[in-house]
Write a protein that holds these residues in place. Structure first.
Motif, PDB file in Angstrom:
ATOM      1  N   LEU A   1       0.808  -1.206   0.000  1.00 24.79           N
ATOM      2  CA  LEU A   1       0.000   0.000   0.000  1.00 24.79           C
ATOM      3  C   LEU A   1       0.837   1.249   0.000  1.00 24.79           C
ATOM      4  O   LEU A   1       0.351   2.329  -0.267  1.00 24.79           O
TER       5      LEU A   1
ATOM      6  N   PRO B   1      -0.033   6.096  -1.135  1.00 28.10           N
ATOM      7  CA  PRO B   1       0.199   7.458  -0.656  1.00 28.10           C
ATOM      8  C   PRO B   1       1.200   8.218  -1.515  1.00 28.10           C
ATOM      9  O   PRO B   1       1.081   9.422  -1.680  1.00 28.10           O
TER      10      PRO B   1
ATOM     11  N   ALA C   1       8.681   1.193  11.799  1.00 27.59           N
ATOM     12  CA  ALA C   1       9.086   0.457  13.005  1.00 27.59           C
ATOM     13  C   ALA C   1       9.941  -0.754  12.638  1.00 27.59           C
ATOM     14  O   ALA C   1       9.508  -1.894  12.727  1.00 27.59           O
TER      15      ALA C   1
ATOM     16  N   THR D   1       5.160   6.167  13.500  1.00 29.29           N
ATOM     17  CA  THR D   1       5.453   5.070  12.587  1.00 29.29           C
ATOM     18  C   THR D   1       4.430   5.019  11.464  1.00 29.29           C
ATOM     19  O   THR D   1       3.250   5.247  11.668  1.00 29.29           O
ATOM     20  N   SER D   2       4.918   4.747  10.263  1.00 24.30           N
ATOM     21  CA  SER D   2       4.067   4.541   9.099  1.00 24.30           C
ATOM     22  C   SER D   2       4.345   3.146   8.570  1.00 24.30           C
ATOM     23  O   SER D   2       5.304   2.510   8.974  1.00 24.30           O
ATOM     24  N   GLN D   3       3.488   2.715   7.646  1.00 23.02           N
ATOM     25  CA  GLN D   3       3.644   1.335   7.160  1.00 23.02           C
ATOM     26  C   GLN D   3       4.776   1.179   6.154  1.00 23.02           C
ATOM     27  O   GLN D   3       5.278   0.099   5.972  1.00 23.02           O
TER      28      GLN D   3
ATOM     29  N   ALA E   1       5.153   5.887   2.111  1.00 24.75           N
ATOM     30  CA  ALA E   1       4.008   6.552   2.745  1.00 24.75           C
ATOM     31  C   ALA E   1       4.459   7.810   3.465  1.00 24.75           C
ATOM     32  O   ALA E   1       3.652   8.700   3.739  1.00 24.75           O
TER      33      ALA E   1
END
Lengths: 321, 257
Positions: free
Chosen positions: A3, A7, A45, A72-74, A78
């Motif tokens: 994903l 973004p 992370a 933290t973002s994925q 992103a």
């Protein structure tokens, strides 16, 4: 991870539309006298960002009047739109993602080194692994095989192709499939792919189930490859150069401290990830040199052009700090 | 009462059987332990989670996002439904739009939410509100349409004020529908809260699941999944009991003698 691409395209849309998002938030609220600057940094992370967590813990940021919040973002991609829109003042992203973003005209610039390859073949924090009984013995044998990477058209497939090329194989015949790092060891064990490209802690996890390392793709791509960096928006550099300078100094101190204190790094990893202590003790830590290896950024750009990730290389002197 | 007891004990028996299966299947090697740890291992991981302050922060974050989103959706759904339902022209004008917007899966709006609000709580709230709003609105619309025509005409011939008609006639008729809508919305809101956290990265249990996954901490990941399941059960029980209390007077809630 998959994903993460969405973004990024969202940010590209934003940039294309000529509205940089809520630009009023692009700079942190000017600190009142004696008050520290509130700074949000977008990170992932994973093991790579341990120095910034350690540096925050050690007061390297607060000592420079920076009240740092880590979000933290994925995925790295992103974070790019987050920095462009001003949600984050600084972000962490792999170099290829930043080159791609820059080539599409996003107003970003690197500020500090993030994480680098150890430069040791067979002992890096990422690598290509196969099943124990696989006929694949070296990167050359990957030709014609299926290799899993976390994101297609990014740092994973370009550096794995570099490994195959270096070993004398035909990189064009390697089939890449997209699969999140956590899912890859299982896919390898089940025989759904011939090889996987993972980073720690999944190198250790895959080895624990009997997988065999056949290539250290970061090492093969360039000597002491800079894998990821911290970056900011050009807007912040123009509006608050002093804050950028202080962040840069705090990062340099954090990176140096992390390099010198691996035990504290292993301890801090447990505070922001769910990696268990017994795994943290075993993983291969990456390198955290103070400076970005500019030659390796050039190499990644060349690889991106060669593998047709982008049409035209961006002006690197506008991306490098 | 006896039937209730039997239903409860059978339910517990079923759950115990499921846990036993979850314990046995990995231990017997039917599924790899590495990817589906036995129930006891998940329970240990759950014990480790509840001793961690970060877990409680994440739980509170999730509850806060869920409750905020639900409150906005319910307020907007009830107000909008009452208004649209009471004005026939408005109802005709909006019908096609509502039917077009309602089926859009909320998760399809993730790119839009990230574009508008980044990865903060507002982005997830957008998803939560969007998904649960329609549940409430549509039920309220049905409720308002269900007002007995004779009662409506009687109220009109008695020249009751619009406010009194709404309060004494429309609201009691629409209430059972509204409560159903709210009950549906509570579950949907929780699903979308966890989804947003998992995919966008908004702080909360969903994000903790993603962190456990990227850390390769499989038992911790399952433990957190179990927590979200328990949360769903708790939310459902709470709304059911609220529904019973609120609609005590309604025939649908009467227990057969």
């Amino acid at each position: 991870m998959r994903l993460a691409a969405i973004p990024l395209s969202a940010a590209l849309l934003l940039a294309a539309a000529g509205c940089g998002g809520n630009s009023s938030t692009g700079t942190p609220t000017p600190a009142a006298p004696g008050q520290p600057d509130k700074v949000a940094a977008g990170v992932i992370a994973i093991v790579d960002v341990a120095p910034i967590y350690l540096g925050k813990q050690k007061g390297f940021f607060s000592g420079r009047n920076i009240d740092l919040t880590l979000q933290t973002s994925q995925g790295g991609a992103a974070i790019v739109p987050g920095v462009v829109s001003g949600q984050f003042q600084f972000g962490f992203s792999n170099v290829t993602s930043l080159i791609l973003a820059k080539s599409r005209g996003l107003p970003i610039r690197m500020v500090s080194n993030g994480v680098a390859s150890t430069g040791k073949d067979g002992a890096d924090f990422g690598g290509v692994l196969v099943k124990a009984d696989s006929p694949i013995q070296s990167a050359k044998d990957l030709a014609g095989r299926t290799v899993a990477v976390n994101t297609l058209k990014n740092i994973g497939d370009t550096t794995v192709r570099a490994s195959v090329r270096k070993a004398g194989g035909d990189p064009a015949t390697v089939q890449f499939v997209e699969l999140g790092f956590p899912d890859q060891p299982a896919a390898l064990a089940a025989g759904r792919v011939d090889a996987i490209w993972v980073v720690e802690p999944f190198v250790t996890a895959a080895k624990a189930q009997g997988a065999r390392l056949v290539a250290s793709n970061y090492v093969d791509a360039a000597a002491d490859l800079t894998v990821a960096t911290y970056f900011t928006s050009q807007e912040l550099i123009a509006k608050n150069p002093d804050l950028v300078k202080r962040f840069k100094e705090a990062m340099a101190e954090s990176l140096a401290y992390a390099s010198a204190h691996p035990d504290e790094v292993r301890a801090v990893i447990g505070t922001y990830t769910q990696i268990t202590a017994d795994v943290t003790a075993k993983i291969t830590l990456p390198a955290w040199p103070a400076e970005i290896n500019k030659a390796s950024v050039q190499t990644l750009t060349d690889l991106a052009v060669q593998d047709k990730l982008l049409d035209k290389a961006p002006a690197l002197d506008e991306l490098l700090p | 009462m006896r039937a209730l007891h039997r239903g409860l004990s059978n339910g517990l028996l079923g759950a115990a059987g499921f846990v036993a299966l979850l314990e046995a299947a990995p231990r017997l090697g039917l599924v790899p332990q590495r990817y589906l740890p036995p129930a006891s291992r998940i329970a240990v991981a759950l014990g480790e989670q509840v001793r961690d302050a970060a877990f409680w922060v994440a739980l509170l974050d999730t509850l806060q996002t869920w409750a905020t989103g639900l409150a906005i959706a319910v307020a907007a759904g009830v107000a909008g439904g009452m208004l649209i339902g009471s004005v026939p022209l408005l109802r005709e004008l909006t019908a096609s739009t509502v039917e077009f917007l309602r089926p859009i899966p909320s998760v399809a709006l993730i790119p839009l939410a990230v574009l508008l609000y980044g990865t903060g709580r507002t982005a997830t709230l957008l998803l939560v509100v969007y998904a649960s709003f329609w549940q409430v609105l549509v039920q309220v619309l049905h409720g308002v349409a269900d007002v007995d025509p004779v009662a409506r005409d009687t109220a009109r011939s008695l020249h009751l004020s619009a406010w009194l008609r709404l309060r004494a006639l429309v609201w009691p008729t629409a209430l059972p529908y509204t409560v159903t809508g709210i009950r549906l919305a509570t579950s949907v809101a929780l699903i979308l809260t966890i989804t947003g956290e998992l995919i966008i990265g908004t702080p909360g249990l969903g994000n903790e699941i993603a962190v456990a996954q990227t850390s390769g901490a499989v038992p911790a990941m399952y433990a957190l999944v179990v927590v979200t399941g328990l949360l769903g059960v708790a939310v459902n029980l709470a709304t059911r009991s609220g529904e019973r209390r609120l609609l005590r007077w309604h025939p649908s809630q009467r227990v057969a003698p």
